[in-house]
Motif scaffolding. Structure first.
Motif, PDB file in Angstrom:
ATOM      1  N   THR A   8       0.839  -1.191   0.000  1.00  0.00           N
ATOM      2  CA  THR A   8       0.000   0.000   0.000  1.00  0.00           C
ATOM      3  C   THR A   8       0.879   1.249   0.000  1.00  0.00           C
ATOM      4  O   THR A   8       2.066   1.196   0.293  1.00  0.00           O
ATOM      5  N   TRP A  21      -2.551   3.395  -3.257  1.00  0.00           N
ATOM      6  CA  TRP A  21      -3.018   2.010  -3.198  1.00  0.00           C
ATOM      7  C   TRP A  21      -3.362   1.664  -1.757  1.00  0.00           C
ATOM      8  O   TRP A  21      -2.572   1.906  -0.853  1.00  0.00           O
ATOM      9  N   THR A  22      -4.545   1.096  -1.560  1.00  0.00           N
ATOM     10  CA  THR A  22      -5.047   0.771  -0.227  1.00  0.00           C
ATOM     11  C   THR A  22      -5.054  -0.742  -0.019  1.00  0.00           C
ATOM     12  O   THR A  22      -4.854  -1.520  -0.972  1.00  0.00           O
ATOM     13  N   GLU A  23      -5.336  -1.161   1.225  1.00  0.00           N
ATOM     14  CA  GLU A  23      -5.480  -2.589   1.503  1.00  0.00           C
ATOM     15  C   GLU A  23      -6.643  -3.167   0.698  1.00  0.00           C
ATOM     16  O   GLU A  23      -6.587  -4.317   0.254  1.00  0.00           O
ATOM     17  N   ASP A  25      -7.494  -2.238  -2.293  1.00  0.00           N
ATOM     18  CA  ASP A  25      -6.962  -2.463  -3.643  1.00  0.00           C
ATOM     19  C   ASP A  25      -6.188  -3.775  -3.703  1.00  0.00           C
ATOM     20  O   ASP A  25      -6.332  -4.547  -4.650  1.00  0.00           O
ATOM     21  N   ARG A  66      -2.654 -11.189   0.688  1.00  0.00           N
ATOM     22  CA  ARG A  66      -2.313  -9.932   1.367  1.00  0.00           C
ATOM     23  C   ARG A  66      -2.043 -10.241   2.820  1.00  0.00           C
ATOM     24  O   ARG A  66      -2.808 -10.923   3.477  1.00  0.00           O
ATOM     25  N   ASN A  69      -0.193  -4.724   5.006  1.00  0.00           N
ATOM     26  CA  ASN A  69      -0.179  -3.789   3.880  1.00  0.00           C
ATOM     27  C   ASN A  69       0.688  -4.272   2.714  1.00  0.00           C
ATOM     28  O   ASN A  69       1.046  -3.495   1.842  1.00  0.00           O
TER      29      ASN A  69
END
Length: 124
Positions: A8, A21-23, A25, A66, A69
């Motif tokens: 992220t 970019w996020t978790e 995403d 994932r 992050n």
């Protein structure tokens, strides 16, 4: 073999596009790759750099996950020659390419070119 491939944060790609970019995403990238229909599955290759034709493939991405992050890839069928190059430190860094729908296109191992995403564990 699991390796870190993305995380992220705010990253600028080689075309100069900046995005946060996020978790969520990363979860979308994982979901899109891991849940492909078997009759239309795209197995993302492990390549050197970002070749236009994604060839040659030195291995394949089995699945994504994932953790916090960080996006990790489980690799399979790696070429012995490629593994030796990585162990020698010739390709410590990585960079991913995604299709517009966030499906993983490939994982490019990098030599002297610095990756857009800093702070990932070296692959050796």
């Amino acid at each position: 073999m699991w390796i870190e491939v993305f995380k992220t944060g705010v990253h600028t790609d080689s075309a100069g596009n900046t995005r946060e970019w996020t978790e969520q995403d990363l979860d979308k990238i994982v979901e899109t790759y891991n849940n492909q229909p078997s009759d239309a599955r795209h197995d993302a290759p492990v390549v050197i750099g970002h070749p236009v034709t994604d060839s040659p493939a030195y291995g394949w991405v089995e699945k994504l996950e994932r953790r916090g992050n960080v996006l990790l890839a489980k690799l399979k069928d790696l070429s012995k020659e490629f593994v030796e190059w990585v162990k020698k430190g010739l390709y410590k860094k990585r960079s991913i390419a995604l299709y517009e729908n966030l499906l993983l296109k490939h994982i490019g191992f990098l030599g002297a070119v610095p990756p857009a995403v800093k702070g990932l564990e070296d692959s050796v």
